[in-house]
Design a protein around this motif. Structure first.
Motif, PDB file in Angstrom:
ATOM      1  N   LYS A 166     -12.940   7.054  -2.438  1.00  0.00           N
ATOM      2  CA  LYS A 166     -13.659   6.079  -1.805  1.00  0.00           C
ATOM      3  C   LYS A 166     -12.911   5.062  -0.769  1.00  0.00           C
ATOM      4  O   LYS A 166     -13.596   4.347  -0.201  1.00  0.00           O
ATOM      5  CB  LYS A 166     -14.356   5.203  -2.992  1.00  0.00           C
ATOM      6  N   THR A 167     -11.727   5.255  -0.823  1.00  0.00           N
ATOM      7  CA  THR A 167     -10.983   4.340   0.257  1.00  0.00           C
ATOM      8  C   THR A 167      -9.952   5.056   0.794  1.00  0.00           C
ATOM      9  O   THR A 167      -9.572   6.252   0.770  1.00  0.00           O
ATOM     10  CB  THR A 167     -10.009   3.231  -0.623  1.00  0.00           C
ATOM     11  N   GLU A 227      -7.105   6.473  -1.315  1.00  0.00           N
ATOM     12  CA  GLU A 227      -7.540   7.507  -1.990  1.00  0.00           C
ATOM     13  C   GLU A 227      -7.649   8.708  -1.172  1.00  0.00           C
ATOM     14  O   GLU A 227      -7.354  10.076  -1.600  1.00  0.00           O
ATOM     15  CB  GLU A 227      -9.041   7.222  -2.833  1.00  0.00           C
ATOM     16  N   ASP A 285       0.851  -1.306  -0.118  1.00  0.00           N
ATOM     17  CA  ASP A 285      -0.006   0.066  -0.030  1.00  0.00           C
ATOM     18  C   ASP A 285       1.068   1.260   0.302  1.00  0.00           C
ATOM     19  O   ASP A 285       0.719   2.260  -0.721  1.00  0.00           O
ATOM     20  CB  ASP A 285      -0.796   0.106   1.420  1.00  0.00           C
TER      21      ASP A 285
END
Length: 442
Positions: free
Chosen positions: A361-362, A365, A300
Motif C-alpha cells: 500500500k505504500t 512496502e 525510511d
C-alpha cells in the motif's frame, strides 16, 4: 571561653583535612598502581578469562575540588558525598551500555565495547560524558570532573561469574589516562581516534597534541556539543530525533551480525532458500531499489533494511505464517538495539507486506515486495529457484521438478512488480524465465 572552643574546633578541622589529604595521597598511589599493574589475581581460574577487543572506548575521570576543602566548613560531609557521586555516575554509564572498570578515591575508569563488542561505543561514551558533566554542574558545590576518552584496542581480563570485574591493558587505557591528566574541569577531552568515529555527529575543536610513549603524538579534541543538525536547542544541547536515527544506523551492523548468526546456527537444515544468502539478497535489494526510487529519508532506509534483515527469521520456527513469527522476533530483539515502539511496528508492517499474494500500500512496502522477489527477473533465476525447490521438496510440499516448473510458470505469470526500478529492470527478464521454464517441462 568561646575563643578557646573556636580554636579547638579549628584545630579539629585542620586535623580532619590533614587526614583527608593522607587518604587522597593513598588513593592516588593506588590509582597509579591500577594504571601500571597487571591483571588482578583471581583464585578460581574457572572465573577468569582474557579477550582482546579491537575497538573499545575507555574513559578516565577524576574528581577535582579537594584543594578547596580547607575553605569550607562541611568538608567531611563533602567527602562523604563522593560515594554518592560515583554511585550516580555508575547509573549513567550503565544506561549507555558502558562497563565500570574501577573507581579508586577520586578517580574512575569505565569502558564501552566490552564484554560484547559494538559499533557505537565511542558515541555512547560521549553521550555518557555529556550527561556526567551536566550532573556535576547541577551539584552546585566545590566538586567538578575532568574527563579523558580514547578509542582503540585493549586486552581485557574478565573475572567473576555473577558480578563481573574487568581489568584492562593496552594503549587505549593508557592514552585515556594521559588525556584526562591534560584535561580541564568540566570539559570532555577525546583523542584523535575517538574523534574519527563521531566527528559528523558532534561539534569538536582541536585543542592540542599529546606526546605518547611508543605511539607518537596524539591530537586532542574538546567535545563542545552536538553537530548543529542533530540538536534542536543549541543552548540545552539535547539530541533530536535525527541524531537517534543516525545512531541506529551506526548500530545496524551489530544487529545485522546478531541476526545473521542466529539464522546461520538456528535455521533447520532443509532451509535451502530462505537462508542467510536470501536475507542478504533482500537486504541489498531494498537499498538498490530504494535509492533508485529516491528514498532519501534516513529513517525510511533504516526501517527498510531492518525489515529486510528480519523478514524471514520466522523460518527458524516454521515456514507457515513465518511472517508473523518474524514480527514476534522483531518485537523481542529490536528494543535491545534502541528502536522505538513506533519504529518496531513500522518494521513489522513492512515484514507483513511480503506475505503472498503481495498487496503493498505504500512505496516502502512496494520496495520490500520487489526486493523479496527480485530473483524472478534476474539472470540467476534458475539456480535460485532450484534452492527453493530443494527446500519445498525436503518437506514433501513439492513432489517433482516437472510439477515445480509448472507451478513456477503459473506463479511468475501472475506476478507483478510494483516499483519503477523493478518494472524497468526486471520485468523483461522475468518474461524470459517463463520461456526457459517451458522448455524444461517434459
Amino acid at each position: 571561653m568561646e575563643i578557646l572552643d573556636l580554636e579547638k574546633e579549628n584545630q579539629r578541622l585542620r586535623d580532619e583535612i590533614e587526614h583527608l589529604k593522607r587518604l587522597l595521597d593513598d588513593a592516588n598511589v593506588q590509582l597509579q598502581q591500577l594504571k601500571n599493574a597487571e591483571s588482578e589475581p583471581v583464585t578460581n581460574s574457572d572465573e577468569l578469562h582474557s579477550r582482546r577487543f579491537k575497538m573499545v572506548t575507555v574513559m578516565y575521570a577524576n574528581i577535582v575540588g579537594f584543594e578547596h576543602l580547607e575553605n569550607v566548613e562541611n568538608a567531611p560531609d563533602l567527602v562523604d558525598e563522593l560515594d554518592g557521586i560515583w554511585f550516580d555516575i555508575d547509573k549513567i554509564v550503565e544506561k549507555y551500555n558502558i562497563r565500570k572498570v574501577k573507581s579508586i578515591g577520586d578517580s574512575y575508569m569505565c569502558a564501552g565495547g566490552i564484554p560484547e563488542k559494538n559499533c557505537t561505543n565511542p558515541i555512547e561514551m560521549i553521550l555518557a560524558a555529556m550527561e556526567i558533566v551536566r550532573y556535576m554542574q547541577n551539584k552546585n558545590n566545590i566538586w567538578n570532573i575532568r574527563l579523558g576518552i580514547h578509542t582503540g584496542p585493549v586486552a581485557a581480563t574478565i573475572s567473576g561469574k555473577k558480578n563481573k570485574r574487568y581489568s584492562l591493558k593496552g594503549d587505549a587505557a593508557n592514552i585515556a589516562c594521559r588525556i584526562e591528566s591534560c584535561s580541564k574541569a568540566g570539559k570532555i577531552m577525546i583523542s584523535e581516534m575517538t574523534y574519527g568515529f563521531l566527528r559528523d555527529m558532534f561539534s569538536c575543536k582541536l585543542v592540542g597534541a599529546l606526546p605518547v610513549k611508543y605511539t607518537g603524538v596524539v591530537n586532542m579534541y574538546e567535545v563542545t556539543g552536538f553537530a548543529q543538525k542533530y540538536t534542536d536547542d543549541v543552548k540545552l544541547q539535547l539530541p533530536n530525533h535525527k541524531f537517534f536515527v543516525r545512531l541506529a544506523r551506526v548500530r545496524f551492523p551489530d544487529l545485522e551480525e546478531y541476526v545473521l548468526n542466529r539464522l546461520e546456527t538456528e535455521l533447520p537444515p532443509f532451509v535451502h532458500y530462505h537462508n542467510v544468502k536470501h536475507t542478504m539478497d533482500v537486504l541489498v535489494g531494498v537499498e538498490v531499489i530504494a535509492t533508485a526510487e529516491n528514498v532519501n529519508d534516513d529513517e525510511d532506509m533504516l526501517l527498510l533494511r531492518t525489515a529486510a534483515l528480519l523478514h524471514d527469521m520466522g523460518h527458524i520456527v516454521q515456514a507457515k505464517n513465518h511472517e508473523n513469527i518474524s514480527c514476534e522476533f522483531a518485537r523481542e530483539i529490536l528494543p535491545r538495539y534502541q528502536y522505538s515502539q513506533e519504529q518496531i511496528e513500522k518494521v513489522c508492517t513492512l515484514i507483513m507486506a511480503t506475505q503472498l499474494p503481495p498487496n503493498p500500500k505504500t512505496l516502502l512496502e512496494c520496495i520490500m515486495c520487489d526486493a523479496d522477489l527480485d530473483y524472478l527477473g534476474r539472470s540467476d533465476f534458475i539456480p535460485v529457484s532450484d534452492t527453493l525447490y530443494d527446500e519445498l521438496h525436503s518437506q514433501n510440499i513439492v513432489s517433482d521438478k516437472n510439477t515445480w516448473n509448472k507451478q513456477q510458470i503459473k506463479f511468475i505469470s501472475g506476478h507483478t512488480y510494483f516499483t519503477n526500478f523493478a518494472k524497468n529492470n526486471r520485468e523483461v527478464n522475468k518474461q524470459k524465465q517463463i520461456k526457459r521454464l517451458q522448455n524444461l517441462i517434459k
